[in-house]
Write an enzyme that holds these catalytic residues in place. Structure first.
Site, PDB file in Angstrom:
ATOM      1  N   GLU A  48      35.279  38.935  40.084  1.00  0.00           N
ATOM      2  CA  GLU A  48      36.346  39.790  39.533  1.00  0.00           C
ATOM      3  C   GLU A  48      36.128  40.027  38.037  1.00  0.00           C
ATOM      4  OE1 GLU A  48      40.406  38.225  40.284  1.00  0.00           O
ATOM      5  OE2 GLU A  48      40.688  38.464  38.122  1.00  0.00           O
ATOM      6  N   LYS A  75      37.458  30.844  46.262  1.00  0.00           N
ATOM      7  CA  LYS A  75      38.371  31.557  45.363  1.00  0.00           C
ATOM      8  C   LYS A  75      37.812  31.594  43.933  1.00  0.00           C
ATOM      9  CE  LYS A  75      42.291  33.345  43.806  1.00  0.00           C
ATOM     10  NZ  LYS A  75      42.249  33.213  42.373  1.00  0.00           N
TER      11      LYS A  75
END
Lengths: 230, 230, 230, 230
Positions: free
Chosen positions: A113, A106
């Site tokens: 991102e 993550k």
């Protein structure tokens, strides 16, 4: 799911007291993976089982189902699949590695991102402020999300924002960050891994928040001194 | 569609000789937008109409339909929609601005593509070479393409490649570039627009191709001189 | 002076056992400033005094005298000035702040050094490989060290290296780093301070050492998948 | 010496009309080297001789003598040495290559200057805003200019500025640039030469001047859309 850090730590310790050997704890706070590794070691001593679950998806995930990256052992993961099945979107969960790997994956996701967002944001600056001044950004964004190489969830988000205001005039040029980008940049340095754009994307946000940058003033100061530039 | 540059220029001039006022030329070579602007001016003098069409999609586009970014006037675009309808994927074409804007928007698209690719590539380096050494990259990639913030066409491409070889060992660490990233970086500087990650993504490819970098040797040389580092 | 880390820590603890209240320990290992802060707190409990001394100058410093950045209190510093006077070059030592600041300032010095070196190294690449192919780099470097804005100790080092070999052909494009650049980059992120070129200069060295970069192979892989690029 | 660009071009053409074969023109406007190459070709046709002279030194140069980087042929340079001897500081002029090379080498000099300045400016941000808040920047700067690896003319300029105001509070965080950094960044891309920090140093100045950055607003916009971040 709780925010990572102290709140998660105190809840973790409280819950731990209530559990018996064989029980399972799922840590889904998007914690620093070092904390997850420590917690896995901690529960293992007590015979308690644990999964760490990195969760992505934000507001859209809340509606369409999350993506869940799980770290831990296979049996515990298999036992918990009904839980993930209920929360995740179709195809949106899996065991990605041993304990800690869920939050690790993550963390890397978030670093990517940041980099992708920076790439997109700079592109819009060039669309709006280069040779052409009146390009229709919402239309271009919709087109870019059909059949181009850069079609992506993030461009869909850009399109949603531009539909509200094609010039984004309602927003301040001020960008927050959560901890995960910083954790990833630190991890990259620990392992001597080049991590340039994803690190810069973080620094760009720092720049956005420092409206009286000493670095910029020092640049102006040096120019003044050697060149007499006003 | 032809490659941009001399081939397109000579074909453009040949075709131009055959056209009569009112005829339409569609320039779809992913040309430098400065060339397109010049060609628009050129044909306008002769009463010929022109559209410039930036095309994205690559191999997948050839199967599923392209995305086509068109620059020109509305009437000419309207007249040509059947052509674009035949070539483009569903929702994958539109008029994005006046003459030249088609290739301009395609150029910006490619610059964003470079930045996004760099963000993704660095992320995989961290997945593979950080604290965890044996993460299952194909599985993670599939998961990332379901419900995460970074789901994207480019991650789908990463997944295709990893399915062929999870360590990408069949590839050389050598990355080509086409001209569009450079055109975009130059345009950004012309207009004093910060364009950091999309420019760096281009330089990273230059670095990948320079296996005996003088810059790196100069760094080693200076370290030697002041520190006696071997 | 010892290398920072475990060696320094064990010597520090050994020496500490031999000291009495009022004694002074000078820690000059170019340690991480967090270690220095901890050691200052440790000795303070025992009534022992401490200075941390960051030392710069390398081989040239060994001949011409070092620069010494000292952290601690004023009285202890005043007492120790004869020591620094003996080791430092003329004007080359001072108290720069409280305990820990000596190594902190040295750490920032090194981060700036990395950034300046990268700026210089890239410049030589452009001198050697741009429009002009046969520029006389040693001559240019000598000139640059007389009266230009970029005259500097590091350019003097570049000149020494180029005098040995104008093409630096005896060197590998492989650049090591010590820990201080990484400590500085980490500290910058802890305080949300933009630190772009000094961080990149570190990553550039990582790039120089990774001759089979997964990131570069992933870039090539994605290009292959969407474009069929060989 | 004139500013580069149109003023220089018109003077160049005026002067050219007055010259006879064998005469010498010294072009010292810090012009784009492409213009210098063109002018060299132009005068050569007329049998006129030319040198291009890149000049560095700023206000300090005006007092202590400039550094002058000369491009042209050896005989013409030899003939003109008294001129350069009069203007330059001791050791501060030389023939650096054929016609155009003077301005080329000056352009690279300026690009390095940008990168070095950025490295220094970021370092001061870390000195002022990290773990230690009250470090004495003027004192540190003086020390850094005695015996350290980073001693340099630019740090001397930083010291002059800090002596006027240790917090540089009289300055706006707004940094201008001249054209040379951009020319160098463009030249690097033309030749596929990695030029990362010297290019970024230019973009940093663009960032400093764009107080309502669309890129930053787009980053905030995407965060809003996917995360509901206020």
């Amino acid at each position: 799911m709780l925010p990572s850090g102290d709140v998660t730590e105190s809840h973790f310790l409280e819950v731990l007291d209530l559990l018996s050997p064989g029980d399972i704890i799922v840590e889904g706070a998007n914690s620093n993976f070092h904390d997850s590794l420590r917690r896995h070691a901690h529960v293992r001593e007590k015979g308690i089982r644990m999964l760490d679950a990195g969760v992505s998806g934000g507001l859209v995930g809340a509606e369409e189902g999350y993506a869940i990256m799980v770290g831990g052992d296979k049996d515990t993961f298999a036992f918990c699949t009904p839980l993930f099945e209920a929360l995740a979107c179709n195809g949106g969960y899996n065991l990605v590695g041993p304990g800690g790997a869920g939050h690790y994956v993550k963390m890397v996701h978030n670093a990517i991102e940041y980099g992708m967002m920076q790439a997109i944001a700079e592109g819009y600056d060039l669309l709006a402020n280069g040779t052409f001044k009146d390009l229709d950004l919402p239309t271009i964004t919709k087109l870019w999300n059909h059949g181009t190489i850069i079609q992506s969830f993030l461009l869909r988000m850009a399109g949603q924002a531009l539909d509200k205001s094609p010039s984004l005039e309602y927003l301040k040029p001020f960008v927050e960050d959560s901890g995960e980008g910083r954790w990833a940049a630190t991890e990259a340095m620990e392992h001597r891994i080049p991590f340039v754009v994803n690190t810069y994307a973080l620094h760009a946000r720092y720049i956005s928040r420092d409206k009286n940058s000493l670095a910029f003033r020092m640049l102006a100061a040096m120019r003044n001194e050697f060149g007499g530039h006003a």
